[in-house]
Write a protein that holds these residues in place. Structure first.
Motif, PDB file in Angstrom:
ATOM      1  N   ALA A 103      46.177  38.817  43.498  1.00 16.80           N
ATOM      2  CA  ALA A 103      45.476  39.895  42.804  1.00 16.80           C
ATOM      3  C   ALA A 103      45.774  41.217  43.503  1.00 16.80           C
ATOM      4  O   ALA A 103      45.713  41.305  44.728  1.00 16.80           O
ATOM      5  CB  ALA A 103      43.972  39.634  42.792  1.00 16.80           C
ATOM      6  N   VAL A 104      46.080  42.247  42.728  1.00 16.94           N
ATOM      7  CA  VAL A 104      46.461  43.522  43.327  1.00 16.94           C
ATOM      8  C   VAL A 104      45.317  44.155  44.111  1.00 16.94           C
ATOM      9  O   VAL A 104      45.552  44.969  45.024  1.00 16.94           O
ATOM     10  CB  VAL A 104      46.984  44.518  42.262  1.00 16.94           C
ATOM     11  CG1 VAL A 104      48.233  43.986  41.592  1.00 16.94           C
ATOM     12  CG2 VAL A 104      45.905  44.855  41.248  1.00 16.94           C
ATOM     13  N   ASP A 105      44.063  43.793  43.777  1.00 16.23           N
ATOM     14  CA  ASP A 105      42.917  44.371  44.481  1.00 16.23           C
ATOM     15  C   ASP A 105      42.483  43.518  45.674  1.00 16.23           C
ATOM     16  O   ASP A 105      41.486  43.825  46.321  1.00 16.23           O
ATOM     17  CB  ASP A 105      41.735  44.546  43.518  1.00 16.23           C
ATOM     18  CG  ASP A 105      41.143  43.222  43.069  1.00 16.23           C
ATOM     19  OD1 ASP A 105      41.921  42.252  42.923  1.00 16.23           O
ATOM     20  OD2 ASP A 105      39.920  43.158  42.883  1.00 16.23           O
ATOM     21  N   ASP A 106      43.244  42.457  45.960  1.00 17.90           N
ATOM     22  CA  ASP A 106      42.895  41.538  47.048  1.00 17.90           C
ATOM     23  C   ASP A 106      44.116  41.356  47.945  1.00 17.90           C
ATOM     24  O   ASP A 106      44.938  40.471  47.729  1.00 17.90           O
ATOM     25  CB  ASP A 106      42.445  40.199  46.464  1.00 17.90           C
ATOM     26  CG  ASP A 106      41.992  39.217  47.525  1.00 17.90           C
ATOM     27  OD1 ASP A 106      42.109  39.532  48.726  1.00 17.90           O
ATOM     28  OD2 ASP A 106      41.523  38.122  47.157  1.00 17.90           O
ATOM     29  N   ARG A 107      44.222  42.220  48.953  1.00 15.14           N
ATOM     30  CA  ARG A 107      45.403  42.190  49.812  1.00 15.14           C
ATOM     31  C   ARG A 107      45.523  40.864  50.562  1.00 15.14           C
ATOM     32  O   ARG A 107      46.628  40.412  50.880  1.00 15.14           O
ATOM     33  CB  ARG A 107      45.374  43.363  50.793  1.00 15.14           C
ATOM     34  CG  ARG A 107      46.634  43.545  51.608  1.00 15.14           C
ATOM     35  CD  ARG A 107      46.681  44.905  52.258  1.00 15.14           C
ATOM     36  NE  ARG A 107      46.894  45.959  51.279  1.00 15.14           N
ATOM     37  CZ  ARG A 107      48.102  46.321  50.840  1.00 15.14           C
ATOM     38  NH1 ARG A 107      49.185  45.708  51.293  1.00 15.14           N
ATOM     39  NH2 ARG A 107      48.230  47.284  49.966  1.00 15.14           N
ATOM     40  N   ALA A 108      44.384  40.224  50.862  1.00 12.06           N
ATOM     41  CA  ALA A 108      44.417  38.935  51.560  1.00 12.06           C
ATOM     42  C   ALA A 108      45.139  37.885  50.716  1.00 12.06           C
ATOM     43  O   ALA A 108      45.888  37.058  51.242  1.00 12.06           O
ATOM     44  CB  ALA A 108      42.999  38.463  51.878  1.00 12.06           C
TER      45      ALA A 108
END
Length: 201
Positions: free
Chosen positions: A100-105
């Protein structure tokens, strides 16, 4: 086989950290719409795998694809289980690795998922990297989101056959993500059959 439809012998296996939107991606593609109720449903998921069958066209020919969604309570279970992941990879024609682009992890974990899968799949198995939830870029601080350039760089590093950014919510590039994966799978299957013919002759 019926008309220009090919039998189900192709499988796209979707992997990635929980909550990157794999299920939403599949459901939106299968139904043609995004159902907001699936967000709360997915939080309760404890299913190991879930398969659906869908027609996907490649070069004007409609193929029946098995779409395998994978679920786990914790992403670490992918790495601690010695038996589960090989079963999830079974019969994979193309691997679809999601973040997900909003979840760097989830982006940072992607390499581990792909490398793990490579132990249980033929070395030439196609891999497609899919960035999900691009609609959230406008709602999140730009610096915290994974950029398109970063995604493309990861795609090159992992020798991916394709890289697509999409959104299950808006539908942006959703069909393209599945078509790119299907195209790679069909090409791979054709190459395998051609090798077998050459060996027999």
């Amino acid at each position: 086989m019926e008309g220009n439809r090919r039998a189900t012998d192709l499988q796209l296996t979707f992997i990635g950290v929980r909550h990157v939107g794999k299920t939403s991606l599949l459901r939106s593609y299968n139904s043609g719409r995004f159902d907001s109720s699936q967000l709360s449903d997915d939080q309760q998921r404890i299913t190991i795998t879930e398969d659906t069958v869908q027609d996907i066209q490649v070069d004007g020919i409609s193929y029946l694809f098995r779409l395998r969604d994978t679920f786990l309570n914790s992403p670490d279970q992918y790495f601690t289980s010695e038996r589960l992941f090989p079963l999830q990879c079974l019969n994979t024609t193309a691997l679809v690795a999601c973040y997900a682009v909003d979840d760097r992890a989830s982006f940072m974990k992607l390499r581990e998922f792909i490398l793990l899968a490579s132990h249980f799949l033929p070395p030439d198995t196609p891999r497609i990297i899919v960035a999900t939830k691009i609609d959230l870029r406008d709602l999140t601080e730009t610096n915290s989101c994974v950029s398109t350039a970063e995604g493309r760089a990861m795609s090159r590093q992992m020798n991916a056959n394709a890289f697509v950014e999409c959104s299950a919510l808006s539908g942006q590039n959703l069909r393209q993500a599945f078509e790119e994966a299907a195209k790679a799978a069909v090409k791979h299957r054709s190459q395998i059959k051609e090798k077998k013919r050459c060996t027999i002759s």
